[in-house]
Write a protein that holds these residues in place. Sequence first.
Motif, PDB file in Angstrom:
ATOM      1  N   GLY A  95       0.650  -1.117   0.144  1.00  0.00           N
ATOM      2  CA  GLY A  95       0.105   0.130   0.074  1.00  0.00           C
ATOM      3  C   GLY A  95       0.765   1.410   0.009  1.00  0.00           C
ATOM      4  O   GLY A  95       0.300   2.148  -0.023  1.00  0.00           O
ATOM      5  N   ARG A  96       2.090   1.147  -0.029  1.00  0.00           N
ATOM      6  CA  ARG A  96       2.743   2.322  -0.164  1.00  0.00           C
ATOM      7  C   ARG A  96       2.703   3.183  -1.341  1.00  0.00           C
ATOM      8  O   ARG A  96       2.668   2.818  -2.470  1.00  0.00           O
ATOM      9  N   GLU A  97       3.034   4.556  -0.967  1.00  0.00           N
ATOM     10  CA  GLU A  97       2.908   5.375  -2.378  1.00  0.00           C
ATOM     11  C   GLU A  97       4.391   5.436  -2.699  1.00  0.00           C
ATOM     12  O   GLU A  97       5.390   5.545  -2.246  1.00  0.00           O
ATOM     13  N   ALA A  98       4.399   5.452  -4.254  1.00  0.00           N
ATOM     14  CA  ALA A  98       5.672   5.758  -5.057  1.00  0.00           C
ATOM     15  C   ALA A  98       6.262   7.012  -4.705  1.00  0.00           C
ATOM     16  O   ALA A  98       5.413   7.788  -4.836  1.00  0.00           O
ATOM     17  N   ALA A  99       7.579   7.100  -4.717  1.00  0.00           N
ATOM     18  CA  ALA A  99       8.043   8.346  -4.747  1.00  0.00           C
ATOM     19  C   ALA A  99       7.890   9.129  -5.951  1.00  0.00           C
ATOM     20  O   ALA A  99       7.621   8.534  -7.075  1.00  0.00           O
ATOM     21  N   PRO A 100       7.858  10.441  -6.102  1.00  0.00           N
ATOM     22  CA  PRO A 100       7.768  11.289  -7.447  1.00  0.00           C
ATOM     23  C   PRO A 100       8.789  10.760  -8.357  1.00  0.00           C
ATOM     24  O   PRO A 100       9.989  10.934  -7.933  1.00  0.00           O
ATOM     25  N   GLY A 101       8.585  10.477  -9.480  1.00  0.00           N
ATOM     26  CA  GLY A 101       9.528   9.848 -10.511  1.00  0.00           C
ATOM     27  C   GLY A 101       9.717   8.382 -10.478  1.00  0.00           C
ATOM     28  O   GLY A 101      10.618   7.945 -11.263  1.00  0.00           O
ATOM     29  N   GLU A 102       9.270   7.742  -9.174  1.00  0.00           N
ATOM     30  CA  GLU A 102       9.969   6.312  -9.193  1.00  0.00           C
ATOM     31  C   GLU A 102       8.872   5.388 -10.188  1.00  0.00           C
ATOM     32  O   GLU A 102       7.654   5.344 -10.092  1.00  0.00           O
ATOM     33  N   ARG A 103       9.499   4.527 -11.166  1.00  0.00           N
ATOM     34  CA  ARG A 103       8.587   3.791 -11.926  1.00  0.00           C
ATOM     35  C   ARG A 103       8.505   2.429 -11.399  1.00  0.00           C
ATOM     36  O   ARG A 103       7.419   1.734 -11.775  1.00  0.00           O
ATOM     37  N   VAL A 104       9.163   2.212 -10.374  1.00  0.00           N
ATOM     38  CA  VAL A 104       9.075   0.694  -9.904  1.00  0.00           C
ATOM     39  C   VAL A 104       9.439   0.851  -8.513  1.00  0.00           C
ATOM     40  O   VAL A 104      10.053   1.587  -7.921  1.00  0.00           O
ATOM     41  N   THR A 105       8.665  -0.046  -7.698  1.00  0.00           N
ATOM     42  CA  THR A 105       8.976  -0.239  -6.222  1.00  0.00           C
ATOM     43  C   THR A 105       9.176  -1.611  -6.013  1.00  0.00           C
ATOM     44  O   THR A 105       8.334  -2.299  -6.307  1.00  0.00           O
ATOM     45  N   ARG A 106      10.516  -1.808  -5.360  1.00  0.00           N
ATOM     46  CA  ARG A 106      10.731  -3.247  -4.957  1.00  0.00           C
ATOM     47  C   ARG A 106      10.555  -3.477  -3.623  1.00  0.00           C
ATOM     48  O   ARG A 106      11.032  -2.698  -2.619  1.00  0.00           O
ATOM     49  N   ILE A 107       9.906  -4.611  -3.305  1.00  0.00           N
ATOM     50  CA  ILE A 107       9.524  -4.973  -1.879  1.00  0.00           C
ATOM     51  C   ILE A 107      10.081  -6.145  -1.595  1.00  0.00           C
ATOM     52  O   ILE A 107       9.704  -7.172  -2.019  1.00  0.00           O
ATOM     53  N   PRO A 108      10.804  -6.248  -0.538  1.00  0.00           N
ATOM     54  CA  PRO A 108      11.617  -7.751   0.136  1.00  0.00           C
ATOM     55  C   PRO A 108      10.214  -8.779   0.130  1.00  0.00           C
ATOM     56  O   PRO A 108       9.396  -8.463   1.002  1.00  0.00           O
ATOM     57  N   ILE A 109      10.457  -9.856  -0.298  1.00  0.00           N
ATOM     58  CA  ILE A 109       9.889 -11.065   0.076  1.00  0.00           C
ATOM     59  C   ILE A 109      10.066 -11.745   1.267  1.00  0.00           C
ATOM     60  O   ILE A 109      11.174 -12.269   1.221  1.00  0.00           O
ATOM     61  N   ARG A 110       9.335 -11.262   2.439  1.00  0.00           N
ATOM     62  CA  ARG A 110       9.845 -11.838   3.683  1.00  0.00           C
ATOM     63  C   ARG A 110       8.510 -12.166   4.196  1.00  0.00           C
ATOM     64  O   ARG A 110       7.243 -12.055   3.945  1.00  0.00           O
ATOM     65  N   GLY A 111       8.800 -12.937   5.553  1.00  0.00           N
ATOM     66  CA  GLY A 111       7.693 -13.178   6.817  1.00  0.00           C
ATOM     67  C   GLY A 111       6.604 -13.985   5.883  1.00  0.00           C
ATOM     68  O   GLY A 111       6.778 -14.993   5.201  1.00  0.00           O
ATOM     69  N   VAL A 112       5.277 -13.515   6.388  1.00  0.00           N
ATOM     70  CA  VAL A 112       4.152 -14.278   6.226  1.00  0.00           C
ATOM     71  C   VAL A 112       4.102 -14.480   4.641  1.00  0.00           C
ATOM     72  O   VAL A 112       3.455 -15.662   4.160  1.00  0.00           O
TER      73      VAL A 112
END
Length: 464
Positions: free
Chosen positions: A225-242
């Motif tokens: 649910g994070r908002e991308a930073a201005p100009g950011e084309r992709v967001t990388r989220i670590p695959i962790r936990g549950v």
Amino acid sequence: MSQDFRLPDLGEGLPDAELVSWLVAEGDEVALNQNIAEVETAKAVIELPSPFAGTVQKLHHAAGDVVEVGEVLITFGGGEPDAAAPAAADEDAAEEEEKATPNLVGYGAAPRKSARPQRRARAARTGGAGTGAETAVLEAAPHDAIVEQPLERPIERPRSTPPVRKLAKDLGIDLALVEATGATGLITRADVEAYAARVGLDAHPAADEARTAGAAGTGQSVAAGREAAPGERVTRIPIRGVRKVTAQAMVRSAFTAPHVTTFHTVDITETMRLVASLKADRSLEGHRIGVMAVAAKAVCLALGRNPSLNAKWDADAGEIVEHHYVNLGIAAATERGLIVPVIPDADAMTLVELADAITELAQVARSGKTPPSAMTGGTFSITNFGVFGVEAGTPILNPGESGILGLGSVARRPWEHDGEIALRDVMTLSLSFDHRLVDGAEGSRFLVDVARVLEEPGRAMLLR
């Protein structure tokens, strides 16, 4: 003298955990069993209690770090010295061994095996230097432990879950003053809220329920649910936990068990009327009996008539293991991903008991505090994608189970009833099963048995 607290095995033999947040800072004074950090394992978020009392000298990791079991997490200093004379060398060695192997989370500090607690207790009774230490131990003891103290008999601390203890702490309520109303003796959220109402505190249960329901209803992770930073084309989220463990389990299930899914649309108008009448019954006030609870009861009855759906394929032993009990998994969408807590021996519960168990399970799941032990041992599962407005789906089996039932959304539709067309409440059931254990005829019979109870809840009186 400094004391290192190493990350203990948090259950299930998990090799590491992610540090979610620190609840203390360097320089803080910490009491025995005070929660010092929140860590996320592959299955749950857990609060870590401190096995030591003293000053925080150093935090060895930052929030977001993945910490291996056995790594030093935090270092304490300034521990309170013993009031008695120096002990023998073998006692010191035993105590150092205890410090190096902290007890498991949830059990509080490990019990000491030397004679020092007895000497400290004697000093407390005589007004010696041990009095303050014993008082601190008593105040900080885990709620399900019995603590030695300078009275003739031990005091039993009230039992509760981490979310309930947090609620009581936020409200400034001493759990020792709260009466447990359930048969298990466990203090629940409702018990704390009822006590708060009696003493004039505002627990805001309705607002809190709305927040947790909204979080669970989205099914999205915090990261997603994070908002991308201005100009950011992709967001990388670590695959962790549950989410990481859920993905691994689903891939393993999909490629080891041959899935078959069958569907059946059911007229559940009578179930909806039953639910409405139970909701209006003042004697059942405080019990949230909904369609899920009735479906859970129907599943337990149907499994008794169709044991192959309550079995597992044991490839190592070359056996099919049929269970003569139902440990019912209830899929719950949380901010950290999908988890499936289990209701043990659900087949032995009444409809009201099942409803209460589902409500409590959902509250704990939304808080992120479901312990790993509560997500093992399931024999059959239910998932409710109808809460998202979805009519049907193809649920994936939990590894080790031969069946999972999906509940679709309830819709008001024109339907044939008693030879005429009428508006009726209908719902589609989606049953996925392991074709190694269950053939199409068995799966269909099970689904029809569940449907008959939902169509005519009174029919449950005839089944066993």
